[in-house]
Design a protein around this motif. Structure first.
Motif, short mmCIF file in Angstrom:
data_model
loop_
_atom_site.label_atom_id
_atom_site.label_comp_id
_atom_site.label_asym_id
_atom_site.label_seq_id
_atom_site.Cartn_x
_atom_site.Cartn_y
_atom_site.Cartn_z
N GLY A 36 0.75 -1.17 -0.01
CA GLY A 36 0.06 0.06 -0.10
C GLY A 36 0.89 1.24 -0.06
O GLY A 36 2.03 1.15 -0.26
N GLY A 37 0.22 2.21 0.34
CA GLY A 37 0.93 3.66 0.28
C GLY A 37 2.03 4.03 1.33
O GLY A 37 1.45 3.51 2.57
N LYS A 38 2.79 4.58 1.17
CA LYS A 38 3.77 5.26 2.18
C LYS A 38 3.12 6.33 2.96
O LYS A 38 2.30 7.12 2.91
CB LYS A 38 4.89 6.09 1.32
N GLU A 39 3.54 6.19 4.43
CA GLU A 39 3.10 7.08 5.57
C GLU A 39 4.15 7.73 5.96
O GLU A 39 5.28 7.10 6.27
CB GLU A 39 2.23 6.42 6.42
N GLY A 40 4.09 9.07 5.89
CA GLY A 40 5.13 10.01 6.64
C GLY A 40 6.29 9.84 5.79
O GLY A 40 6.32 10.07 4.79
N ASP A 41 7.37 9.60 6.53
CA ASP A 41 8.94 9.54 5.93
C ASP A 41 9.33 8.23 5.92
O ASP A 41 10.63 7.83 5.97
CB ASP A 41 9.72 10.47 6.82
N GLU A 42 8.45 7.16 5.96
CA GLU A 42 8.82 5.80 5.71
C GLU A 42 9.51 5.64 4.55
O GLU A 42 9.49 6.14 3.42
CB GLU A 42 7.46 4.79 5.64
#
Length: 165
Positions: A36-42
């Motif tokens: 899925g989509g990246k969260e924050g600065d992952e």
């Protein structure tokens, strides 16, 4: 976005983990890798591990990330996806998150590299005719981006086998 191509190493024949997405969500009813989509600065790797944990209960600390495959742009969802490859040696149970995953299943790599289960079918999608490459290893075929990622992995895996034999 990223997905985790998870290779389960606890049997003599390593297996790849797949999910069947719940109907009613984006790409619902399709076979996919968890992701899925990246969260924050992952990082891409952190995203893949978090998403696999959320969708399947996979324990991130048990995954040895070994690399990435070619990033793939998915036109229909306007999304760039990077496949992350990880090995899991410690056996564990998986639990499908019912909001995202209808089923979790595995396929032995040997079933994928022998070529018996890959085929091309004529499909009609969005009022256009296509020749769709797919893997017929489940009651729902593996096609689209998942099939493209799987094809790249199988090609690399076969090259590796040729080197070590």
């Amino acid at each position: 976005s990223s997905v985790l191509l998870t290779i389960l190493m606890w049997n003599d024949d390593p297996e790849i983990l797949f999910t069947l997405r719940t109907e009613g969500i984006k790409h619902g009813g399709q076979v996919s890798f968890p992701g899925g989509g990246k969260e924050g600065d992952e990082t891409i790797e952190e995203t893949a591990l978090r998403e696999a944990h959320e969708e399947t209960g996979l324990t991130p600390k048990n995954v040895k990330v070994v690399g990435k495959l070619t990033s793939l742009y998915i036109n229909h969802s306007e999304n760039m996806v990077t496949p992350v490859v990880g090995f899991v040696e410690e056996r564990q149970e998986f639990t499908a998150n019912p909001n995202e995953v209808a089923e979790i299943f595995t396929v032995p790599i040997s079933k994928l590299v022998n070529g018996d289960y890959s085929k091309i079918e004529d499909w009609r999608l969005r009022d256009l005719d296509y020749k769709i490459p797919l893997w017929d290893v489940h009651h729902v075929p593996i096609w689209g981006a998942t099939a493209m990622i799987l094809s790249e992995f199988v090609e690399i895996y076969q090259e590796f086998l040729a080197i070590i034999e």
